[in-house]
Design an enzyme around this catalytic site. Structure first.
Site, PDB file in Angstrom:
ATOM      1  N   ALA A 109     -45.919 -35.103  96.498  1.00 54.98           N
ATOM      2  CA  ALA A 109     -47.027 -36.046  96.356  1.00 54.98           C
ATOM      3  C   ALA A 109     -47.284 -36.383  94.895  1.00 54.98           C
ATOM      4  CB  ALA A 109     -48.289 -35.467  96.984  1.00 54.98           C
ATOM      5  N   GLY A 154     -43.693 -33.012  99.889  1.00 52.03           N
ATOM      6  CA  GLY A 154     -43.286 -34.170 100.663  1.00 52.03           C
ATOM      7  C   GLY A 154     -41.819 -34.507 100.492  1.00 52.03           C
ATOM      8  N   GLU A 157     -40.184 -32.346 102.955  1.00 55.73           N
ATOM      9  CA  GLU A 157     -40.540 -32.847 104.283  1.00 55.73           C
ATOM     10  C   GLU A 157     -39.704 -34.079 104.642  1.00 55.73           C
ATOM     11  OE1 GLU A 157     -45.066 -31.767 105.286  1.00 55.73           O
ATOM     12  OE2 GLU A 157     -44.843 -32.835 103.376  1.00 55.73           O
ATOM     13  N   GLU A 177     -47.743 -26.514  99.010  1.00 54.60           N
ATOM     14  CA  GLU A 177     -49.065 -27.089  99.261  1.00 54.60           C
ATOM     15  C   GLU A 177     -50.191 -26.067  99.312  1.00 54.60           C
ATOM     16  OE1 GLU A 177     -46.248 -30.274 100.797  1.00 54.60           O
ATOM     17  OE2 GLU A 177     -46.305 -28.072 100.704  1.00 54.60           O
TER      18      GLU A 177
END
Length: 303
Positions: A109, A154, A157, A177
């Site tokens: 992010a 992310g 991910e 995170e």
């Protein structure tokens, strides 16, 4: 934001979807592939269609060096447009997701941007990110994440949403995170345990620790760990192997595996039968038999 529906065939009272079931944003519904490809082109995300013998292989190149390919709003929009363009391109057979930034795949992010968002904005952005990765996962063609350097948060991910992951040996992977008092909310808590088992996934998510490609390989998180700088060449080698196979068969194989895993064995076998039935009527199936008999390379047309 990419919007999805739950329309799909049912097997043993279970539904499944593919990208045909996903509703693209209305501004894209009636545009040509050419327009979609032009839209996807940006300074940070570019689509490249390989040519000649590699026709059918598509690359998405991420290039936001000043932020280490961090997932900000504009960057995410570029990814969305690129995935949408690939999904409607009938010539696409394999997708490779690469980074043009040295020593980074995607750092996760964009925390500088995130800090300026209020709660509704954060919620909308994370929902959009989750939907985008689900769209990537549901593409009918095989997808390969080419990872050199950091794939964190992310970024990991996104790689988990691909079918195949290939890492250079100096890569770093992790879901950090919880160190920021949040969770991996773009699919990480769901895809990671399905891939490597809940116990190891919980450890990695709870601690937020970074792991090496060799560890990731031992966990079953990645397919290959290669010398640093060689991830792209290995990915291209695999993409070329896939590109030579029957396109309809590849799509049906992906559908059968992905959705069969969500079902009990009997229902999965029913799904497999239906996928095979779709292949039986194709010209490619007959071409494969004829090429084998005539001892030549098959010329598949995807039909």
């Amino acid at each position: 934001m990419v919007v999805f529906s739950n329309i799909g065939k049912r097997f043993c009272n279970r539904s499944f979807t593919d990208t045909k079931s996903y509703l693209l944003p209305s501004r894209l519904q009636f545009q040509s592939i050419r327009t979609l490809l032009l839209q996807s082109a940006s300074e940070s995300v570019k689509v490249q269609k390989l040519s000649d013998a590699d026709s059918g292989i598509i690359q998405i190149n991420m290039n936001r060096p000043e932020a280490k390919n961090a997932l900000g709003k504009d960057f995410l929009k570029g990814l969305q447009n690129s995935f949408e363009a690939v999904s409607v391109d009938s010539s696409a057979k394999v997708l490779m997701i690469c980074s043009s930034v040295s020593k980074v795949f995607c750092a996760g992010a964009d925390l500088k941007e995130r800090r300026t968002m209020d709660i509704p904005e954060v919620r909308a952005f994370v929902n959009s990110l989750r939907s985008t990765f689900s769209f990537l996962e549901a593409l009918q063609i095989p997808t390969i994440a080419v990872i050199e350097g950091a794939a964190l948060g992310g970024g990991l991910e996104m790689a988990l949403s691909c079918d195949i992951r290939i890492c250079g040996e100096d890569a770093k992977l992790g879901l950090p995170e919880t160190g920021l008092a949040v969770i991996p909310a773009a699919g990480g808590t769901q895809r990671l345990p399905r891939l490597i088992g809940s116990s190891i996934a919980k450890e990695l998510i709870f601690t937020g620790r970074k792991i090496t490609p060799k560890e990731a390989l031992s966990f079953g998180l990645i397919n290959y760990c290669v010398p640093a700088g060689d991830a792209y060449s290995k990915a291209l080698e695999i993409a070329r192997e896939i590109n030579q196979k029957g396109p309809v068969a590849i799509r049906m194989a992906k559908r059968a595996v992905n959705h069969g895993l969500e079902m009990e064995m009997g229902c999965g076998l029913e799904l497999e039968e239906e996928c095979y039935e779709e292949i039986l009527v194709t010209g490619d199936r007959l071409e494969g038999l004829n090429a084998f008999y005539e001892k030549r390379k098959p010329l598949y047309k995807g039909e």
